[in-house]
Design a protein around this motif. Structure first.
Motif, PDB file in Angstrom:
ATOM      1  N   TRP A 810       0.824  -1.200   0.000  1.00  0.00           N
ATOM      2  CA  TRP A 810       0.000   0.000   0.000  1.00  0.00           C
ATOM      3  C   TRP A 810       0.861   1.254   0.000  1.00  0.00           C
ATOM      4  CZ3 TRP A 810       0.322   3.504   4.003  1.00  0.00           C
ATOM      5  CH2 TRP A 810       0.916   3.074   5.198  1.00  0.00           C
ATOM      6  N   LYS A 811       2.054   1.206   0.637  1.00  0.00           N
ATOM      7  CA  LYS A 811       2.946   2.356   0.610  1.00  0.00           C
ATOM      8  C   LYS A 811       3.559   2.539  -0.786  1.00  0.00           C
ATOM      9  CE  LYS A 811       4.425   2.977   5.406  1.00  0.00           C
ATOM     10  NZ  LYS A 811       5.597   3.112   6.299  1.00  0.00           N
ATOM     11  N   GLN A 812       3.900   1.426  -1.430  1.00  0.00           N
ATOM     12  CA  GLN A 812       4.405   1.517  -2.801  1.00  0.00           C
ATOM     13  C   GLN A 812       3.358   2.160  -3.708  1.00  0.00           C
ATOM     14  OE1 GLN A 812       5.834  -2.244  -4.296  1.00  0.00           O
ATOM     15  NE2 GLN A 812       6.760  -2.821  -2.338  1.00  0.00           N
ATOM     16  N   HIS A 813       2.108   1.747  -3.514  1.00  0.00           N
ATOM     17  CA  HIS A 813       1.014   2.267  -4.322  1.00  0.00           C
ATOM     18  C   HIS A 813       0.860   3.776  -4.135  1.00  0.00           C
ATOM     19  CE1 HIS A 813      -2.841   2.159  -6.413  1.00  0.00           C
ATOM     20  NE2 HIS A 813      -3.340   2.917  -5.430  1.00  0.00           N
ATOM     21  N   ASN A 814       0.935   4.250  -2.879  1.00  0.00           N
ATOM     22  CA  ASN A 814       0.793   5.679  -2.602  1.00  0.00           C
ATOM     23  C   ASN A 814       1.955   6.483  -3.176  1.00  0.00           C
ATOM     24  OD1 ASN A 814      -1.602   5.204  -1.258  1.00  0.00           O
ATOM     25  ND2 ASN A 814      -0.666   5.165   0.787  1.00  0.00           N
TER      26      ASN A 814
END
Length: 822
Positions: A810-814
């Motif tokens: 989810w951090k990669q996505h953000n």
């Protein structure tokens, strides 16, 4: 005791707990006497390791050729450029690709391939992170200025000499190769690689080799070569380099300008040349005919994908590619394989059997009942109907044995006639409804009183046992029973002893003609039959088509073929390709040879039998399943025919494959990689899987052409946009009725496989390219950051790739959304 020194020293070092190999221990125990060593004179120029660097500050590579592309180091100046070749300029920080106006796609793809390898591996002493492509006639002056500045400014560029120039260059460049092997303290010419490309198979780990390419010289030394021999090989190679080059015997200099290649045949080595030792860069790898480069073309990118947290991704190495051959499926309704359905056959034990048809009855199915087909219409099939054909036959022993299975002293008498057997064929037309197909299968059980086997038959793929039931008179017509059409266009196939005439659902157009076959044109309104023979139609095909035409004239089923009931006598005429008569022109219109692949100019061309393979991943392999030849009949040892079926594959075999599909077709007019619809609409991991398979299929196609069709350029074609060169390998090809815009047709037009593969093989892209509205082909839109170079990645995200992929998804996505890389 002196001979025991090495052993004692090994024991002493081992007692100290050292973890050394036996070779290292022996070296430590060795004592050398330096009193007799002669030091090198200081007046001689020092020979340092820098002389053996496999690269220089600025290198210009010329890629030239078509079949066996040659990569050579040339003088980095404008005089070396040629409008027909592709070039790669390598500097410590930049890479430039310069493409001449007439450079072919193979040369361009090779330049991009080498550049991607350099970027990914940091090879050739370059730390460049991107490739700047310059087209001779399309790139702006501002874009090409840095390139020409590095090579000393713009100047006159040599014109392209045509395809013949590439062929001459390939032959002479190989002939100019000089290879040596260190033997008895001398460099001896090595015959295995003298005047031809060296091979990895010839390299021995115990020997030293010197490869002389004029402007480049490479010293390759095996791991087991002694230190003294290594030094000797380097000194001898340096001496050979200082002697200059001499190509007087060949009459061609491979590293100079093309215009003066036959003039400057002798002289000193160029200052920009390279001499290196045991460092296999991309430049020397290209000099070997079999250096394994598969990983750098396909595999490295997939390893990057595995290291990133993208989910489950499969990698299928091309070296595991294998072809799965097709074997004819048996038709064994009553324990015996009666594939042909008549004549002599042999069982699994090699015993001879005779198959004789005793009776054939036909019914067509409605949604309520089965209606028997009367004798006059026996063998006529409507493609909007479904039929049940009852085949009664007798299988008896002949007492013969196959030659390979015969036994000495065996004398068997022919047995009496066997019992009568029954089988049911369920024939379904292409346009028949699902309800009718189900009704025919259900009602066949009501007709069956003998417990016979049921065999499903599809239009266009009828087995020989089914076709032979109608004695060469099987006919397929459009529509349903009771409907009559004005004109019909017919096609016939010749397969061993069977004849099959079918009517494709298409208008009378020249796109349907095949120079390798014969056709019948029916004019029901005027009661005319025209037989048209292609220029390469075989004698057997001509005889069978005439027999079929005469049957139509004599038998009463002519009304089903579009003739009026009042037409009692039809007029028959025959014409040859190139000599069409008035009756043919009346039905087909003005003769237009450009609408089909006519062989009038090459009537003596040997017919090639088309073959096709379905390319797909399977476990850890990338396999090729050969599509079965639907029109191939086996014959026994005493029943052989010189004729071969030249249209063994049909369109439905391609269109019925699971989507998306990739098919390699070796056709009559070339080699093609056919790509079905569906791949462009995929997303996520499925899209990525398809991209991997697509690239492997392209690489497989190119390798297939190199081995089997070296003079052929493979083409990538898309479903519903097939060119006539491709469709000419099929007996019938129904074109799509879907309408496409000009932009769609242009985007889907056939392209050389090497050109498309070159665009897909890029490993890195600039940030601007990845943020563009239209992404480069083959790029995964869900993981754009993986296509950034290490420098661009850290500059954009302010962290390393390892730190990025250590984050939760989810951090990669953000982060991707924040940096507008999503």
């Amino acid at each position: 005791q002196r001979s025991n020194v090495s052993k004692l020293e090994q024991q002493r070092l081992a007692s100290r707990g050292g973890n050394f190999t036996s070779a290292a221990l022996a070296g430590l125990a060795h004592k050398a006497d330096f009193s007799k060593v002669n030091l090198k004179s200081t007046t001689q120029p020092a020979f340092t390791a820098n002389d053996l660097q496999p690269w220089s500050e600025k290198m210009l590579l010329r890629v030239k050729g078509r079949r066996h592309v040659q990569t050579r180091l040339v003088d980095p100046c404008c005089a070396s450029l040629n409008s027909g070749d592709a070039y790669l300029l390598i500097t410590p920080t930049q890479l430039f690709a310069w493409f001449g106006e007439f450079a072919n796609v193979i040369e361009k793809a090779k330049v991009q391939e080498i550049a991607d390898y350099i970027i990914h591996k940091g090879d050739m002493g370059s730390k460049a992170t991107s490739l700047t492509i310059i087209e001779e006639t399309q790139s702006t002056h501002l874009k090409s200025k840095p390139f020409f500045t590095l090579i000393g400014g713009e100047g006159k560029i040599e014109p392209y000499g045509g395809d013949k120039e590439d062929e001459i260059y390939e032959v002479n460049s190989e002939a100019a190769i000089k290879s040596y092997k260190l033997k008895d303290e001398k460099l001896v010419p090595h015959s295995e690689a003298w005047g031809k490309l060296p091979s990895m198979r010839m390299l021995d780990t115990k020997d030293s080799y010197v490869f002389d390419f004029g402007g480049e010289m490479y010293i390759w030394q095996g791991k087991e070569v002694s230190f003294s021999d290594r030094q000797l090989a380097v000194r001898l190679a340096r001496t050979l380099w200082d002697q200059g080059y001499d190509y007087s015997d060949i009459g061609f200099c491979p590293f100079g300008p093309i215009s003066s290649a036959s003039i400057n045949l002798k002289g000193p080595r160029p200052e920009w040349g390279v001499i290196c030792e045991n460092l296999e860069t991309a430049l020397i790898q290209e000099k070997f005919e079999d250096w394994s480069n598969i990983s750098r073309e396909v595999g490295d990118r997939e390893e990057v994908l595995k290291e990133s947290s993208r989910g489950q991704l499969a990698y299928y190495p091309l070296i595991l590619f294998k072809i799965i051959p097709y074997t004819s499926p048996p038709i064994s309704p009553q324990c015996h394989n009666v594939w042909r359905g008549h004549g002599h056959i042999y069982d699994d034990d090699g015993r001879g059997l005779l198959v004789v048809t005793s009776a054939v009855d036909t019914w067509y199915a409605t949604e309520k009942n089965m209606i028997k087909v009367e004798k006059p219409l026996h063998g006529v099939f409507h493609r909007s109907e479904t039929y049940v054909v009852r085949w009664k036959y007798v299988v008896s022993s002949t007492g013969k044995w196959l030659a390979s299975k015969s036994q000495p002293g065996v004398d068997l008498k022919a047995a009496a006639n066997g019992r009568e057997r029954t089988s049911y064929f369920l024939w379904a037309g292409r346009d028949s409804s699902v309800n009718e197909k189900g009704a025919s299968a259900l009602m066949a059980t009501e007709i069956d009183k003998d417990g016979g086997a049921q065999i499903t038959v599809h239009e266009g793929r009828e087995p020989p046992a089914f076709v032979q039931c109608f004695n060469g008179g099987m006919t397929v017509v459009d529509g349903k029973i009771g409907k009559r059409e004005g004109f019909y266009r017919w096609h016939t196939h010749y397969i061993n002893h069977c004849q099959h005439i079918s009517s494709p659902k298409m208008p009378c157009e020249f796109q349907s003609l095949r120079s390798r076959s014969s056709f019948i044109l029916f004019n029901g309104r005027l009661a005319k039959i025209v037989v048209w023979h292609g220029v390469c139609s075989s004698k057997s095909t001509r005889e069978l088509i005439m027999e079929a035409a005469n049957k139509v004239m004599k038998e009463t089923k002519a009304e089903c073929l579009g003739f009026r009931s009042s037409c009692k006598n039809a007029e028959l005429s025959v014409c040859e390709e190139g000599k069409e008569n008035a009756d043919f022109s009346e039905g087909m219109g003005r003769v237009r040879r450009t609408k089909y692949v006519s062989l009038l100019d090459t009537p003596d061309l040997t017919p090639s039998v088309p073959r096709a393979w379905h390319l797909l991943p399977s476990g850890d392999h990338f396999v090729a399943h050969e599509l079965p030849p639907v029109l191939e009949y086996p014959s026994d040892e005493n029943d052989k025919s010189e004729d071969v079926e030249i249209f063994p594959i049909i369109q439905e075999q391609l269109t019925e494959l699971s989507k998306p599909a990739l098919v390699l077709v070796d056709g009559a007019e070339g080699v093609f990689l056919w790509q079905s619809v569906g791949g462009e609409d995929m997303k996520g991991s499925g899209k990525r899987q398809f991209d991997i398979s697509r690239r492997l299929a392209m690489e497989t196609t190119i390798n297939y052409c190199k081995e089997h069709r070296p003079n052929c350029t493979p083409m990538l074609i898309n479903e519903k946009h097939e060119p006539m060169e491709f469709t000419n390998s099929f007996p019938v090809w129904l074109e799509s009725k879907q309408k496409f815009s000009f932009e769609e047709r242009r985007a889907k037009k056939p392209k050389p496989v090497a050109e498309v593969l070159g665009s897909l093989s890029r490993l890195t892209y600039s940030l601007e390219e990845l943020r563009a509205p239209s992404l480069p082909e083959g790029v995964d839109p869900n993981h754009l950051e993986t296509y950034l170079s290490t420098e661009d990645f850290e500059k954009l995200f302010q962290i390393t790739k390892e730190e990025f992929y250590a984050m939760p998804p989810w951090k990669q996505h953000n982060l991707r959304k924040e940096k507008d890389l999503f």
